[in-house]
Scaffold this motif. Sequence first.
Motif, PDB file in Angstrom:
ATOM      1  N   ASN A  44       0.838  -1.194   0.000  1.00  0.00           N
ATOM      2  CA  ASN A  44       0.000   0.000   0.000  1.00  0.00           C
ATOM      3  C   ASN A  44       0.880   1.255   0.000  1.00  0.00           C
ATOM      4  N   LEU A  45       0.927   2.080  -1.073  1.00  0.00           N
ATOM      5  CA  LEU A  45       1.766   3.274  -1.229  1.00  0.00           C
ATOM      6  C   LEU A  45       0.994   4.499  -0.772  1.00  0.00           C
ATOM      7  N   ASP A  46       1.686   5.316   0.124  1.00  0.00           N
ATOM      8  CA  ASP A  46       1.090   6.573   0.588  1.00  0.00           C
ATOM      9  C   ASP A  46       1.709   7.711  -0.224  1.00  0.00           C
ATOM     10  N   VAL A  47       1.045   8.145  -1.272  1.00  0.00           N
ATOM     11  CA  VAL A  47       1.578   9.163  -2.192  1.00  0.00           C
ATOM     12  C   VAL A  47       1.802  10.488  -1.479  1.00  0.00           C
ATOM     13  N   ARG A  48       0.939  10.848  -0.584  1.00  0.00           N
ATOM     14  CA  ARG A  48       1.085  12.121   0.132  1.00  0.00           C
ATOM     15  C   ARG A  48       2.324  12.113   1.015  1.00  0.00           C
TER      16      ARG A  48
END
Length: 401
Positions: A44-48
């Motif tokens: 799960n990638l957290d772009v922010r």
Amino acid sequence: MFRQAALRRLARPPTATPSMIRVSVPRRTLFSRKQKPSGRAVENLDVRRISQQTEEYYRNRQIFLWCGTIAGVVSFIYTAWKLKVELSKPAKLDTSLPSTDPLNAPNAADRKVVVHDEDGREIVPTGNSTVPTFPRTLDLPAYTAPITATTPDAPETLTTQTITTPTGTTEYTLVGLGLRTVTFVNLQVYVVGYYIATSDIAALQNALTKKVNPIATTLVPGEREELRAALLDPAEGEATWDELLAAGIPARSAFRVIPVRDTDFHHLRDGFVRAIQAKAGPATMADDTFGEAMRQFRAVFNRGTVPKRKELLLVRDETGRLSIAYDAGANKKEGRAAGRQLIGVVEDERVSRALWLNYLAGKKVASEPARKSIVEGIMEFVERPVGTVASQVVPVVNAKV
């Protein structure tokens, strides 16, 4: 009925027990491939969060670079300031030399250095690449010829300027020199040096010494500082030199002008005329006799070009007469002889006095480096007993240039 129940039991598969379960485990051999897991890894990638970390990295990097730049500039300025402070400190006296030795004087580091050229003549470096040196002494004849002659037929006829064959020459000693610059970009124009007849230095020593201490024959360090401040002061310095020149002190002196770029007589004349008008004042300029002298002065400079490195001499004699000599060098095609040739004389003493003040004193002078150099040369005169000729350009370095 019992038969049907028995048949149903036979048709039902037996119940599996732990002892009856067999697991088929594939064997891995030397040539078998590694089995890939059937499941797929998911992240799960957290772009922010990644964007914030990137911004923070570049912000810290920029701050670090700016801090390094500011630290470098500050260290450069501080080093330059420390170097300037060290260079401005007076030179330490050499205890191995006697106190009377000129090299052990407090201001020995400020003295101009004299070297010898290939012919053994003493010269003083100017610091300019175009005009690198000035002679320490000049041998000049007595320039004597009026610029005009009054006759009944032509009351304002100009006469030919000539040099009276001298019975001998007079030695002039360099006091100070400097570079003349103009405009806000400091455009270099010429190098100018101030010379005083060597035999007239004693009178200047006596006059300046008595001005500070009427009973002294030489000035101590505190008195020399007082005289230096007076000569560098715009109002007091101009008043002092005006009084000395009006009294004929020094009796004979000269300014040697050497252009560092090609120019012409008209350009030099305009600068001299503006300086004379500023120093003479409105009352003197309104005098008819002085106006005639200024017309004579302008007529002397009604000539052509002045190439760089050519010599122009402004000589003031014991009567205040201004003689102007020019050395254009030898030219066989034009029949021009080598050496200094008199090109004009102005009789009115006020013209030469105003022109001298343009270099020696005042709020605005033609060359501030020359004025300061001249004052330092004067200081080296007055530190010696009156009646002795002080060598204002020491130490003498036995070197070839």
